[in-house]
Design an enzyme around this catalytic site. Structure first.
Site, PDB file in Angstrom:
ATOM      1  N   VAL A 150     -25.951  13.570  26.328  1.00  0.00           N
ATOM      2  CA  VAL A 150     -26.387  12.430  25.734  1.00  0.00           C
ATOM      3  C   VAL A 150     -28.132  12.581  25.511  1.00  0.00           C
ATOM      4  CG1 VAL A 150     -26.822  10.004  25.721  1.00  0.00           C
ATOM      5  CG2 VAL A 150     -24.598  10.915  26.370  1.00  0.00           C
ATOM      6  N   CYS A 151     -28.652  12.889  26.519  1.00  0.00           N
ATOM      7  CA  CYS A 151     -30.338  13.317  26.440  1.00  0.00           C
ATOM      8  C   CYS A 151     -30.869  14.180  25.392  1.00  0.00           C
ATOM      9  CB  CYS A 151     -30.809  13.268  27.683  1.00  0.00           C
ATOM     10  SG  CYS A 151     -30.412  14.886  28.568  1.00  0.00           S
ATOM     11  N   THR A 152     -29.775  15.336  25.366  1.00  0.00           N
ATOM     12  CA  THR A 152     -30.035  16.182  24.388  1.00  0.00           C
ATOM     13  C   THR A 152     -30.022  15.626  22.849  1.00  0.00           C
ATOM     14  OG1 THR A 152     -29.396  18.056  25.763  1.00  0.00           O
ATOM     15  CG2 THR A 152     -29.450  18.496  23.489  1.00  0.00           C
TER      16      THR A 152
END
Length: 995
Positions: free
Chosen positions: A598-600
């Site tokens: 998700v952070c990517t």
């Protein structure tokens, strides 16, 4: 950005999968082309089918000869009622029904120079050599691309003459190499370095490249193609940049494909100086021998007025004598070739040459059609110039088992062409088979056609079961030739079964609309597989193939399997106790919906795939999940006080974040879309940079924005930029659809409207909403005050009509879905300096679309049919079977012997086994105790059992009656754990496999 632009006369929905292979300019050339096809036996029928499905402008059929019984073994446009009718006239109606956009005509006279003036491509099949030379000379004079194709039993030939100076505009199927730029130096030469995650396909010295999206050194953007040199460290010399502006950031370097000139020899020269396409020196020598065999067959026909009789040894010897007397072949420079005539090969070709086989017609007809399309479109390298394909490995290796003239005598039946090769006994065996076909898509339709033509399961005791849970879509029609427009929406299995029965009324096809997976093992159970002789798999995922293959291994059933991607395809065969079992690549078994971190996606994208997945998630969040959540707002308010409150709030933030009032007009929707553009591509980026500035340094001294983390830049909205306008247009229309409001496609009016709207500055929504920028370890608090504020926000929606959640649909080009995702991903790519994907690429990646064309599909189905002959024919050694791979764009055709099954052995045992082996236990007993079973294993096989499990429960000496459903037991012997399966419904077998 031409996202909304479509070609008015090209049906992009129908040809959607094909466009990913051939591209729009090639398809436009194909749609404007006129082709003459002479010869409508099985091979000609395959060529016609493929050309019409793929949308050639017009096809003229020529074959005044009357249809005969032998034609029906491969000519699927003909039936018994067409006997004695002209092949071309009898075929015209069904050929035309394949694609109403293609004009299909019949020419009944001779082929004259005046006739040929109207065509770009001429294809001759099953023609005499004299006619080939005559027509070929006229085509050469007129600049018409000329092809000759023929099959004789289990061998086939194809010849191409595209003239002395033919231009190939796009030689390869691969997309041009595109890579993100890290830095460009000023100098002579300028040195360009690529980002670490750049495309793994390396540039080569001399490649031409162009540039786009560069900030600073803008002189390179859109420049004429520049030649590069690749340095040892992977950097690129790109020519003089000394006088250019200083490079700042971003941009991409893209390969420019070069046209290639091709020179072909005319047929009269190429007959004596053949250039053959073959994968190895040994294959080249075999091709030369087959070349001489075809020349000898033509000479036999010229001398005797007929082809050699079926398996007639005297005729075969005459063909061998003629081959010996032929002028020797010459090389490219006129030097004599050191070929040695393989008389045994020529003899076998002659003996079986009277046959007409559906799999051979399918394979060679597909390649011929692809070469015709190359001639029309200039897409992909043409053959240079002869291709010979043989499947003589389908015949028994033991000469005593070869058919006799009596076995192959004409029976005046639809299988006469096949009986001419394999004999009547083999035909009876084929008809008694019962096969399961898994998948009724493009390959499945081709396989069913082949099953009908060869008579697989056509006896009362045989049959075919086809399993497919999908329904027919319009995009299927350009490849799945059993389906028509009126079938759209119906189950594929049912329509395919009906269409196959029309091809051969003796064949009973049973449709199953259930998938073959772990959820349906009560349907495809022991009893079902006990009545199946073999399985053919035409599936589009490794996971599905892996499961079907595991069932075949468990039930000891042969598996025939095929797949395609673009112009590449494969066909494989797996036979119990003879070959290895199917093994899916490890990468292919990963979950299809495996997510990126998700952070990517939210903050650190580095590839175009990241931007597209982010945009796809945006679509769901904005136009589906948020609508579903608001429609359930009372339920939502209750759930907010529970543990999943922050997750629910995140969904609500998407739709409520900018416009907190329900839209009433188109202008409201545009205002919302403009505000969301500002939030996503400007404000969110500035917020991220405020937390992590471009010069932020980590504790170890490295820059935070380094490696795969690319420092983003906020965008400034500019309605004059197409992609900016496109985002607002699509987002506003989707938002309007969700609220039941009318939208607009008028881009000019939208630009004027945007001038009247103030660009909003989104305000932070906390504490009502969680802070999306808390990247590590932090979470938003949610308490009574936040709940109260949210109540106030949701009051806007209370009592309002429900919203319409939008489900993403990739195949409707008028619904704005793909356009929104493409625009959002392109803007996201601009934020992070990532080379963007165009609309077609975006649609393919987001829709997980596999590029596909009819020719590759037909070719692999033909290859499967050849292996089917061997499987049904009886026990054959490993060396008889072939895995196959082809790449039509690159003229690669490879066949090889499969691996033998691997042996497994326990140290203390004297015997070994493979994945196919089974331990036999006493049959005929209604039940047996575990003690008796274990004693039998130790006495018979020296296998001492220490522990016996059923599932996770231990089984000791309890009495056990085998049921219809197979029982699964785990057996431990020393330190080796093996799986034991009890299959009472299949002859009381225990299978032992590695756990």
């Amino acid at each position: 950005m031409d996202v909304l632009e479509t070609t008015k006369w090209l049906d992009e929905e129908l040809y959607s999968r094909q466009l990913y292979v051939l591209d729009l300019p090639a398809m436009q050339r194909i749609q404007g082309a006129k082709v003459l096809l002479s010869g409508l036996q099985g091979l000609g029928a395959e060529v016609a089918k493929n050309l019409v499905l793929m949308g050639v402008g017009s096809l003229t059929l020529h074959d005044p000869q009357p249809a005969c019984w032998s034609d029906l073994a491969a000519q699927f446009f003909l039936s018994e009622k067409d006997l004695a009718r002209s092949r071309a006239e009898a075929s015209q109606e069904l050929v035309a029904k394949l694609n109403r956009a293609v004009q299909v005509c019949v020419h009944t006279g001779d082929i004259t120079k005046e006739l040929l003036l109207d065509f770009q491509v001429v294809v001759l099949t099953a023609s005499k050599l004299e006619e080939q030379l005559k027509v070929g000379a006229v085509c050469r004079e007129l600049g018409i691309c000329f092809l000759v194709a023929d099959t004789r039993g289990l061998v086939g030939q194809l010849f191409c003459d595209f003239g002395e100076d033919f231009t190939v505009w796009d030689p390869t199927e691969a997309e041009p190499v595109t890579a993100a730029i890290q830095h460009i130096s000023q100098g002579s030469p300028g040195i360009l370095s690529l980002r670490k995650e750049a495309d793994g396909r390396h540039f080569r010295d001399g490649d031409l490249v162009t540039f786009s999206g560069i900030e600073g050194m803008v002189e390179l953007n859109g420049c004429d193609p520049r030649a590069i040199r690749v340095q040892g460290d992977g950097t690129l010399e790109i020519g003089d940049t000394a006088t250019f502006s200083r490079y700042l950031r971003g941009g991409a370097v893209t390969e420019v494909k070069r046209p290639v000139a091709v020179s072909h020899k005319p047929l009269d020269v190429a007959l004596l100086q053949p250039r053959v396409v073959a994968p190895s020196p040994q294959a080249v020598l075999r091709a030369y021998c087959l070349h001489q065999a075809f020349r000898a067959l033509h000479q036999f026909q010229h001398l005797h007025g007929r082809p050699p009789q079926r398996w007639d040894p005297d005729d075969a010897e005459m063909v061998v004598d003629l081959a010996r007397s032929l002028k020797p072949l010459k090389g490219a420079e006129g030097e004599p070739l050191e070929e040695q005539l393989d008389e045994a090969l020529v003899r076998t070709v002659a003996l079986s040459s009277a046959g007409v086989l559906s799999p051979m017609a399918a394979m060679l007809g597909a390649v011929t059609a692809q070469e015709a399309l190359k001639a029309i479109s200039g897409k992909f390298m043409p053959l240079d110039q002869w291709l010979y394909f043989d499947a003589l490995d389908c015949l028994p290796e033991d000469g005593k088992l070869l058919p006799t003239p009596e076995d192959c005598a004409q029976k005046c039946c639809r299988y006469d062409g096949q009986i001419a090769v394999f004999g009547i006994g083999f035909q009876r065996k084929l008809s008694q088979q019962h096969y399961l076909l898994v998948g009724a898509g493009a390959i499945g339709c081709e396989l069913l056609k082949g099953f009908a033509l060869v008579g697989l399961g056509a006896a009362a005791s045989g049959g075919v079961t086809v399993a497919d849970m999908d329904h027919i879509e319009r995009s299927n029609l350009s490849r799945q030739f059993l389906f028509r427009t009126q079938d759209i929406g119906r189950p594929k299995a049912e329509v395919a079964a009906e269409a196959t029965h029309r091809l051969n009324s003796d064949l009973k096809v049973t449709p199953f609309t259930y998938p073959l997976d772990p959820t349906t093992e009560h349907i495809y159970d022991d009893d079902f597989f006990s009545h199946v002789d073999g399985v053919a798999a035409a599936l589009d995922s490794f996971q599905a193939r892996h499961y079907v293959a595991a069932r075949c291994t468990h039930y000891l059933k042969p598996l025939l399997e095929a797949g395609t991607q673009g112009t590449s395809g494969h066909a494989s065969v797996f036979v119990p106790h003879v070959t290895e079992a199917y093994r899916a690549p490890a990468s292919g078994l990963a979950p299809e919906d495996a997510a990126y971190p998700v952070c990517t996606l939210r903050h650190f994208p580095s590839t175009v795939e990241h931007t597209l997945q982010w945009a796809r998630d945006e679509f769901d969040g904005l136009f589906r999940l948020s609508a579903e959540t608001i429609n359930r707002h009372q339920e939502v308010l209750t759930s907010l006080a529970e543990a999943d409150g922050p997750q629910v709030l995140t969904l609500l933030q998407e739709v409520l974040g900018v416009l907190r009032e329900r839209p009433r007009t188109w202008q409201d929707c545009v205002a919302w879309a403009l505000g969301h553009w500002q939030r996503r591509f400007h404000y969110d980026i500035t917020q991220l940079l405020s937390r992590f500035p471009p010069d932020k340094v980590l504790e170890d001294g490295t820059l935070f924005w380094s490696g795969p983390k690319q420092c983003p830049q906020p965008l400034e909205f500019d309605a004059s930029q197409d992609v900016h306008l496109l985002y607002v247009l699509t987002a506003a229309n989707l938002y309007a659809q969700m609220h039941g409001l009318p939208g607009s496609r008028d881009q000019t009016a939208l630009r004027e409207l945007l001038k009247l709207l103030l660009l909003p500055r989104p305000q932070p929504l906390a504490p009502v909403f969680p802070n999306d920028l808390e990247l590590a370890g932090a979470s938003a608090e949610f308490g009574p005050e936040q709940l109260k504020k949210l109540h106030q926000v949701l009051e806007v929606w209370s009592g309002s009509p429900p919203l319409e959640p939008l489900k993403f649909e990739k195949d409707n080009d008028s619904n704005f879905h793909v356009d929104f995702v493409a625009a959002a991903a392109s803007l996201r790519a601009q934020n992070y300096g990532i080379p963007p994907a165009n609309r077609n690429q975006s649609k393919r990646i987001v829709g997980q679309i596999i590029p596909a064309i009819a020719t590759t599909t037909a070719a692999v189905a033909g290859l499967v049919g050849l292996e089917l002959y061997k499987v049904v024919g009886g026990p054959r050694p490993l060396g008889a079977f072939r895995h196959s791979y082809l790449h039509l764009a690159e003229n690669r055709f490879n066949r090889w012997v499969p691996r033998a099954p691997a042996n497994q052995k326990l140290d203390h045992l004297t015997w070994t086994w493979t994945c196919w082996d089974r331990l036999k236990v006493p049959a005929g007993q209604p039940e047996m105790t575990l003690e008796l079973l274990l004693a039998h294993l130790q006495e018979q096989f020296g296998l001492r059992v220490k522990m016996l499990l059923r599932g996770k429960a231990r089984l000791y000496s309890a009495r056990w009656s085998p049921e219809k459903q197979a029982q699964h037991l785990a057996l431990s012997s020393g330190h080796d754990l093996r799986m034991v399966r009890w299959s009472p419904g299949l002859g009381s077998r225990l299978s032992v496999e590695s756990a």
